[in-house]
Write a protein that holds these residues in place. Structure first.
Motif, PDB file in Angstrom:
ATOM      1  N   ALA A  39       0.826  -1.205   0.000  1.00  0.00           N
ATOM      2  CA  ALA A  39       0.000   0.000   0.000  1.00  0.00           C
ATOM      3  C   ALA A  39       0.860   1.256   0.000  1.00  0.00           C
ATOM      4  CB  ALA A  39      -0.942   0.003   1.204  1.00  0.00           C
ATOM      5  N   CYS A  40       1.890   1.270   0.822  1.00  0.00           N
ATOM      6  CA  CYS A  40       2.789   2.436   0.862  1.00  0.00           C
ATOM      7  C   CYS A  40       3.448   2.660  -0.490  1.00  0.00           C
ATOM      8  CB  CYS A  40       3.846   2.254   1.938  1.00  0.00           C
ATOM      9  SG  CYS A  40       3.197   2.332   3.613  1.00  0.00           S
ATOM     10  N   LEU A  41       3.930   1.582  -1.104  1.00  0.00           N
ATOM     11  CA  LEU A  41       4.569   1.707  -2.412  1.00  0.00           C
ATOM     12  C   LEU A  41       3.585   2.234  -3.455  1.00  0.00           C
ATOM     13  CD1 LEU A  41       7.007   1.213  -4.305  1.00  0.00           C
ATOM     14  CD2 LEU A  41       6.079  -1.083  -4.670  1.00  0.00           C
ATOM     15  N   LEU A  42       2.378   1.692  -3.482  1.00  0.00           N
ATOM     16  CA  LEU A  42       1.401   2.117  -4.480  1.00  0.00           C
ATOM     17  C   LEU A  42       0.918   3.549  -4.254  1.00  0.00           C
ATOM     18  CD1 LEU A  42      -0.633  -1.186  -4.891  1.00  0.00           C
ATOM     19  CD2 LEU A  42       0.891  -0.126  -6.566  1.00  0.00           C
ATOM     20  N   VAL A  43       0.810   3.966  -3.003  1.00  0.00           N
ATOM     21  CA  VAL A  43       0.422   5.353  -2.729  1.00  0.00           C
ATOM     22  C   VAL A  43       1.522   6.309  -3.201  1.00  0.00           C
ATOM     23  CG1 VAL A  43       0.009   7.031  -0.870  1.00  0.00           C
ATOM     24  CG2 VAL A  43      -1.199   4.842  -0.887  1.00  0.00           C
ATOM     25  N   VAL A  44       2.775   5.952  -2.929  1.00  0.00           N
ATOM     26  CA  VAL A  44       3.886   6.787  -3.407  1.00  0.00           C
ATOM     27  C   VAL A  44       3.881   6.846  -4.934  1.00  0.00           C
ATOM     28  CG1 VAL A  44       6.408   6.915  -3.592  1.00  0.00           C
ATOM     29  CG2 VAL A  44       5.332   6.494  -1.374  1.00  0.00           C
ATOM     30  N   LEU A  45       3.707   5.700  -5.583  1.00  0.00           N
ATOM     31  CA  LEU A  45       3.688   5.683  -7.046  1.00  0.00           C
ATOM     32  C   LEU A  45       2.510   6.486  -7.601  1.00  0.00           C
ATOM     33  CD1 LEU A  45       4.682   1.981  -7.794  1.00  0.00           C
ATOM     34  CD2 LEU A  45       6.060   4.042  -8.150  1.00  0.00           C
ATOM     35  N   SER A  46       1.386   6.464  -6.893  1.00  0.00           N
ATOM     36  CA  SER A  46       0.228   7.235  -7.369  1.00  0.00           C
ATOM     37  C   SER A  46       0.481   8.736  -7.283  1.00  0.00           C
ATOM     38  CB  SER A  46      -1.031   6.867  -6.582  1.00  0.00           C
ATOM     39  OG  SER A  46      -0.994   7.409  -5.280  1.00  0.00           O
ATOM     40  N   GLN A  47       1.377   9.150  -6.388  1.00  0.00           N
ATOM     41  CA  GLN A  47       1.717  10.567  -6.283  1.00  0.00           C
ATOM     42  C   GLN A  47       2.800  10.973  -7.283  1.00  0.00           C
ATOM     43  OE1 GLN A  47      -0.035  12.755  -4.306  1.00  0.00           O
ATOM     44  NE2 GLN A  47      -1.293  10.915  -4.185  1.00  0.00           N
ATOM     45  N   VAL A  48       3.677  10.044  -7.604  1.00  0.00           N
ATOM     46  CA  VAL A  48       4.770  10.332  -8.537  1.00  0.00           C
ATOM     47  C   VAL A  48       4.276  10.339  -9.978  1.00  0.00           C
ATOM     48  CG1 VAL A  48       6.974   9.460  -9.436  1.00  0.00           C
ATOM     49  CG2 VAL A  48       6.531   9.452  -6.975  1.00  0.00           C
ATOM     50  N   TYR A  49       3.465   9.354 -10.321  1.00  0.00           N
ATOM     51  CA  TYR A  49       2.971   9.221 -11.698  1.00  0.00           C
ATOM     52  C   TYR A  49       1.502   9.618 -11.743  1.00  0.00           C
ATOM     53  CZ  TYR A  49       7.236   6.546 -12.256  1.00  0.00           C
ATOM     54  OH  TYR A  49       8.556   6.154 -12.280  1.00  0.00           O
ATOM     55  N   ARG A  50       1.227  10.736 -12.365  1.00  0.00           N
ATOM     56  CA  ARG A  50      -0.142  11.219 -12.474  1.00  0.00           C
ATOM     57  C   ARG A  50      -0.750  10.781 -13.785  1.00  0.00           C
ATOM     58  NH1 ARG A  50      -2.200  13.390  -7.782  1.00  0.00           N
ATOM     59  NH2 ARG A  50      -0.466  14.178  -6.614  1.00  0.00           N
ATOM     60  N   PRO A  51      -1.991  10.449 -13.917  1.00  0.00           N
ATOM     61  CA  PRO A  51      -2.933  10.289 -12.816  1.00  0.00           C
ATOM     62  C   PRO A  51      -2.673   8.977 -12.082  1.00  0.00           C
ATOM     63  CG  PRO A  51      -4.019   9.748 -14.865  1.00  0.00           C
ATOM     64  CD  PRO A  51      -2.621  10.206 -15.213  1.00  0.00           C
TER      65      PRO A  51
END
Length: 116
Positions: A39-51
């Motif tokens: 979850a932490c990894l995916l949340v970080v990736l969701s902030q780095v790569y938009r959308p």
């Protein structure tokens, strides 16, 4: 850091089985900590790569699929979600029955996530 967590998780499971320290609590705790790190990894990736909707959708899928797997495991009275001896699904048998097969796909998945 994520790679370190992955390696520690692999050794933790191996030592638990080797020294017969397997428990229902440990299985649930292992799954919960795995979900938190993913979850932490995916949340970080969701902030780095938009959308980030793709990553948040993967997060929902990861949590839901593992919750269902654990629920079904305990509903049928199995000690572990990796106990697939009576399963008719050939992929589950191959994945959980052959450590080399499982290891290859776990590492390949982690490398894919980290490189993309």
């Amino acid at each position: 850091m994520f790679e370190f967590s992955f390696v520690c998780d692999a050794f933790d499971g191996w030592f638990a089985r080797k020294f017969n320290q397997v428990s229902t609590f440990g299985a649930v705790l292992d799954t919960v900590t795995d979900r938190i790190s993913i979850a932490c990894l995916l949340v970080v990736l969701s902030q780095v790569y938009r959308p980030g909707l793709v990553f948040l959708s993967l997060l929902a899928l990861d949590i839901a699929s593992h919750w269902l797997q654990m629920y079904i495991t305990f509903l049928f009275g199995k000690a572990s979600h990796k106990d697939v001896n009576d399963s008719t699904n050939w992929l589950f048998k191959a994945y959980y029955g052959n450590m080399m097969f499982m290891g290859y796909y776990c590492v390949a998945c982690e490398v894919n996530v980290l490189w993309n």
